[in-house]
Design a protein around this motif. Structure first.
Motif, mmCIF file in Angstrom:
data_model
loop_
_atom_site.group_PDB
_atom_site.id
_atom_site.type_symbol
_atom_site.label_atom_id
_atom_site.label_comp_id
_atom_site.label_asym_id
_atom_site.label_seq_id
_atom_site.Cartn_x
_atom_site.Cartn_y
_atom_site.Cartn_z
ATOM 1 N N PRO A 37 28.687 -81.221 63.630
ATOM 2 C CA PRO A 37 30.170 -82.356 63.825
ATOM 3 C C PRO A 37 32.109 -81.680 64.538
ATOM 4 N N ARG A 38 32.004 -82.799 64.526
ATOM 5 C CA ARG A 38 33.857 -82.934 64.277
ATOM 6 C C ARG A 38 34.382 -82.147 64.395
ATOM 7 N N MET A 39 35.552 -81.375 64.952
ATOM 8 C CA MET A 39 36.228 -79.606 65.393
ATOM 9 C C MET A 39 36.758 -79.978 63.518
ATOM 10 N N ASP A 40 37.294 -81.478 63.848
ATOM 11 C CA ASP A 40 38.085 -81.881 62.542
ATOM 12 C C ASP A 40 37.419 -81.469 61.268
ATOM 13 N N ALA A 41 36.503 -82.269 61.302
ATOM 14 C CA ALA A 41 35.105 -82.414 60.517
ATOM 15 C C ALA A 41 34.874 -81.224 59.690
ATOM 16 N N VAL A 42 35.182 -80.050 60.902
ATOM 17 C CA VAL A 42 33.998 -78.655 60.600
ATOM 18 C C VAL A 42 35.711 -78.140 59.547
ATOM 19 N N ALA A 43 36.939 -78.326 59.684
ATOM 20 C CA ALA A 43 38.184 -78.028 59.858
ATOM 21 C C ALA A 43 38.121 -77.898 57.555
ATOM 22 N N LEU A 44 37.807 -79.572 58.183
ATOM 23 C CA LEU A 44 38.164 -80.089 56.147
ATOM 24 C C LEU A 44 36.891 -79.413 55.541
ATOM 25 N N LEU A 45 35.556 -79.209 56.096
ATOM 26 C CA LEU A 45 34.718 -78.275 55.015
ATOM 27 C C LEU A 45 34.668 -77.181 55.107
ATOM 28 N N VAL A 46 35.998 -76.381 55.642
ATOM 29 C CA VAL A 46 36.734 -74.664 55.906
ATOM 30 C C VAL A 46 37.438 -75.317 54.496
ATOM 31 N N LEU A 47 38.033 -75.897 53.935
ATOM 32 C CA LEU A 47 38.713 -75.953 53.147
ATOM 33 C C LEU A 47 38.721 -76.879 51.330
ATOM 34 N N LEU A 48 36.949 -77.002 51.493
ATOM 35 C CA LEU A 48 35.932 -76.970 49.913
ATOM 36 C C LEU A 48 35.327 -75.972 50.557
ATOM 37 N N VAL A 49 35.213 -74.791 51.577
ATOM 38 C CA VAL A 49 34.270 -74.272 50.837
ATOM 39 C C VAL A 49 35.446 -73.301 50.578
ATOM 40 N N LEU A 50 36.061 -72.287 50.870
ATOM 41 C CA LEU A 50 36.792 -70.901 50.750
ATOM 42 C C LEU A 50 37.340 -71.200 49.627
ATOM 43 N N PRO A 51 38.107 -71.998 48.859
ATOM 44 C CA PRO A 51 38.375 -72.069 47.225
ATOM 45 C C PRO A 51 36.505 -72.558 46.451
ATOM 46 N N LEU A 52 35.453 -72.956 46.853
ATOM 47 C CA LEU A 52 34.982 -73.010 45.861
ATOM 48 C C LEU A 52 34.012 -71.756 45.389
ATOM 49 N N SER A 53 33.397 -71.611 46.494
ATOM 50 C CA SER A 53 33.183 -69.784 47.134
ATOM 51 C C SER A 53 34.089 -68.891 45.918
ATOM 52 N N GLY A 54 35.737 -69.129 46.360
ATOM 53 C CA GLY A 54 36.212 -68.232 45.225
ATOM 54 C C GLY A 54 36.895 -66.788 46.326
ATOM 55 N N LEU A 55 36.573 -67.563 47.823
ATOM 56 C CA LEU A 55 37.519 -66.278 48.829
ATOM 57 C C LEU A 55 38.834 -66.141 48.828
ATOM 58 N N LEU A 56 39.156 -67.487 48.152
ATOM 59 C CA LEU A 56 40.449 -67.859 48.317
ATOM 60 C C LEU A 56 41.203 -69.100 47.014
ATOM 61 N N ASP A 57 42.108 -68.806 47.156
ATOM 62 C CA ASP A 57 42.105 -69.288 45.887
ATOM 63 C C ASP A 57 43.501 -71.024 46.492
ATOM 64 N N LEU A 58 43.656 -72.181 45.471
ATOM 65 C CA LEU A 58 43.295 -73.716 46.042
ATOM 66 C C LEU A 58 44.463 -73.675 46.843
ATOM 67 N N PRO A 59 45.904 -72.885 45.873
ATOM 68 C CA PRO A 59 47.333 -72.821 46.889
ATOM 69 C C PRO A 59 46.880 -72.659 47.617
ATOM 70 N N SER A 60 47.081 -71.642 48.486
ATOM 71 C CA SER A 60 46.491 -70.800 49.388
ATOM 72 C C SER A 60 46.041 -71.732 51.009
ATOM 73 N N THR A 61 44.988 -72.427 50.391
ATOM 74 C CA THR A 61 43.498 -73.200 51.009
ATOM 75 C C THR A 61 44.317 -74.478 51.040
ATOM 76 N N LEU A 62 45.586 -74.898 50.526
ATOM 77 C CA LEU A 62 45.675 -76.173 50.982
ATOM 78 C C LEU A 62 47.253 -76.115 51.529
ATOM 79 N N ALA A 63 47.518 -74.612 51.377
ATOM 80 C CA ALA A 63 48.970 -74.154 52.121
ATOM 81 C C ALA A 63 49.132 -74.652 52.839
ATOM 82 N N GLY A 64 48.843 -75.088 53.603
ATOM 83 C CA GLY A 64 48.659 -76.234 55.376
ATOM 84 C C GLY A 64 49.538 -77.178 55.468
ATOM 85 N N PHE A 65 49.030 -77.792 54.276
ATOM 86 C CA PHE A 65 49.925 -79.154 53.973
ATOM 87 C C PHE A 65 50.836 -79.075 53.891
ATOM 88 N N SER A 66 51.208 -78.226 53.619
ATOM 89 C CA SER A 66 53.151 -78.330 53.201
ATOM 90 C C SER A 66 53.876 -77.130 54.300
#
Length: 611
Positions: free
Chosen positions: A26-55
């Motif tokens: 899919p589009r690159m921005d859609a892939v980026a959103l999937l990354v934000l979903l996969v990283l915390p669900l897989s335990g590779l990164l905690d949620l605050p670190s995953t969403l830090a880009g929004f701030s």
């Protein structure tokens, strides 16, 4: 996960992400959103670190710069610069090329390079025709200048801001507003000299497809697509069955070959022009400005059946209503998904509030009912509607490229009288950034607020000006840098570089870093490349006990040096069609120039930013 499992998982996810970026499905921005979903669900990164880009302040800064750039377009500054270029170039191709690259690079240093190139494409096509030279000799210099503009100021491209943000996160002061400028000016001078020497190697193009000289007018565009033979004015009688009916319910174009372009409606003290939309309701006494399918069709019986009274047409209505009714030529860029679809399937009127009134194929206008005509990649469309809708279409570079805007566009810039205030707002923003009185993000917000206060731009236009896919891409890629850091991926990359070249001189490591960054940029966006390579560059410098600034600057330059293929950057893709280039044209000129830029970088960066 134990051992190297987290690192392998992150690298696997990164590889999948890159593959999806290359496929663009899919589009690159859609892939980026999937990354934000996969990283915390897989335990590779905690949620605050995953969403830090929004701030992240740089995300807000980039959004503000999109608004500043749109303010320059809405006030007509960008188009006036194009007209100045035409006037100054005269009949000299050399002077035109030099001024073109200087103007594009200068304007691109404060607004989106993609937007600048899109603005200049119709200007270059017109000037090329007037000078009787192939557009291919100017389109690639146009694209290269757009890319080089990212090397002229800190805020010229998201790449620089991403690298700057990484330096700040590492506890370093980072770059100044003009730290990159001397290097960018050197690359620009090299680029101008290179293009003057090598433009003769560019494809000659097809002279038959050159554009008419100068900026086309409404009348010239109408003649070019034979609209002047098809214009009619029809008044709706009181007993017409069309009264109180919406246009999308009447199907006048399909059944009668009548395309309603606009409606003149008499008010108490003036005549109001309504650009036709699917939900436009017709009133008794309305005067319809219509385009008929063919001048040979006898429509008098149809007029009587529909309760329409033909009126004399003393002046072409496209010219008469040029301030409210726009015309624009539209081409399909190489990555467009539209070839093979019919004009009816495009749904221009419902999706874009625009009417397709003409189609040219192989340089010749097609006549008759066009709604069922299947598009081909080389087709150009003529669309009409409000100027606001046409400007919105300019931002949809994925499927549409607005090639020609008539000269009347300068007279209908939504905020043309506010141009001095837009320049003042821009000057204030740059002065605040240079002085360091406030953080860059606050300086950009002050510039946006000034443009709003001076009414150079309104809130609706400001929100539309922001290229949300770019912001989502940055937000989605930033957690990768954190994940690679936590799992040891950055250290592994640094050890590989230092292990291979640890005994070599630092300039050689800069060259390797440049090549690695430029190579990755062939497959994914330069912004995503910067997100991945900036932490590697900083960690590499720390491993060598050297200043991180020259390493980080090398990443900035290499990520913007997307000269090698037509898909390395949207800027290159934009000029591919108008310049009639082949893939090999970019490879033939882009690869040597990238190597020259690398050499220049290795020579100059250590002098300006010592190790």
């Amino acid at each position: 996960m134990t051992g190297n499992s987290p690192l392998l998982a992150v690298l696997g996810l990164l590889l999948i992400t890159v593959i999806l970026f290359i496929r663009n499905k899919p589009r690159m921005d859609a892939v980026a959103l999937l990354v934000l979903l996969v990283l915390p669900l897989s335990g590779l990164l905690d949620l605050p670190s995953t969403l830090a880009g929004f701030s992240d302040p740089n995300v807000l800064l980039i959004a503000a710069l999109f608004v500043i750039g749109d303010g320059l377009v809405r006030t007509g500054i960008a188009y006036r610069l194009g007209d100045w270029l035409v006037a100054r170039a005269g009949n000299s191709e050399v002077r035109l090329l030099v001024l073109l690259m200087l103007a594009v690079a200068g304007l691109g240093s404060v607004m989106s390079s993609t937007g600048v190139v899109a603005i200049f494409i119709p200007v270059v096509l017109g000037v090329a025709n007037r000078l009787q030279i192939a557009p291919a000799r100017l389109m690639m210099p146009l694209a290269f200048a757009g890319l080089i503009s990212g090397m002229l100021s800190l805020v010229a491209t998201p790449v620089n801001l991403v690298v700057q943000g990484e330096l700040r996160r590492a506890g370093l002061e980072g770059f100044g507003f003009f730290s990159i400028t001397p290097l960018g000016l050197a690359v620009l001078a090299l680029g101008i000299a290179y293009m003057l020497l090598c433009r003769r190697f560019l494809a000659a193009g097809n002279p038959a497809q050159r554009q008419p000289a100068g900026r086309l007018t409404h009348s010239a565009l109408a003649r070019r697509y034979l609209l002047d033979q098809r214009e009619r004015r029809l008044q709706v009688r009181a007993d017409s069955p069309l009264v109180r009916q919406a246009l999308n319910e009447l199907e006048l174009r399909q059944d009668y070959g009548i395309n309603v372009i606009a409606v003149e409606r008499q008010q108490r003290f003036r005549t109001l022009l309504l650009v036709a939309h699917g939900n436009t309701l017709l009133e008794p006494g309305d005067v319809l400005l219509v385009d008929i399918a063919s001048p040979a069709i006898g429509l008098l019986d149809s007029y009587a059946q529909l309760g329409l009274q033909p009126l004399p047409l003393e002046h072409a209505y496209y010219s008469l209503h040029a301030h409210e009714l726009g015309l624009a030529e539209v081409a399909l860029p190489p990555e467009s998904q539209l070839p093979g679809k019919t004009i009816q399937e495009l749904g221009f009127r419902s999706r874009h509030q625009l009417n397709v009134v003409g189609l040219r194929r192989h340089g010749q206008p097609l006549q008759g009912v066009l709604v069922d005509e299947r598009l081909k990649p080389s087709d150009t469309l003529l669309v009409t509607g409000s100027w606001k809708a046409i400007h919105r279409l300019q931002q949809q570079s994925r499927d549409f490229l607005v090639l020609s805007l008539p000269a009347e566009v300068d007279e209908v810039a939504p905020a043309a009288r506010k141009a001095p205030y837009a320049l003042l707002s821009l000057a204030v923003m740059v002065a605040l950034m240079v002085s360091g009185l406030v953080p860059n993000v606050l300086a950009a917000l002050i510039g946006c607020l000034l443009m709003g206060a001076f009414r150079c731009i309104d809130l609706d236009s400001a929100y539309r000006a922001i290229h949300w896919p770019t912001l989502i891409l940055i937000i989605g890629m930033l957690p990768f840098a954190q994940a690679l850091q936590q799992t040891g991926g950055i250290d592994l990359a640094v050890q590989a570089l230092v292990g291979l070249f640890g005994s070599a001189s630092p300039p050689l490591i800069l060259a390797c870093l440049f090549l690695l960054t430029a190579t990755i940029g062939l497959f994914i966006s330069n912004t995503a490349t910067a997100v991945l390579m900036a932490p590697v560059a900083i960690a590499c410098a720390q491993a060598l006990q050297a200043s991180p600034l020259p390493f980080a600057m090398t990443v900035c330059l290499a990520a913007s040096a997307a000269f090698m293929t037509p898909i390395s950057s949207p800027v290159n893709t934009l000029v591919l069609g108008p310049g009639q280039y082949r893939f090999a044209d970019f490879v033939r000129l882009g690869v040597p120039f990238t190597l020259l830029v690398m050499l220049l970088c290795v020579l100059l960066v250590p002098r300006l930013l010592p190790f």
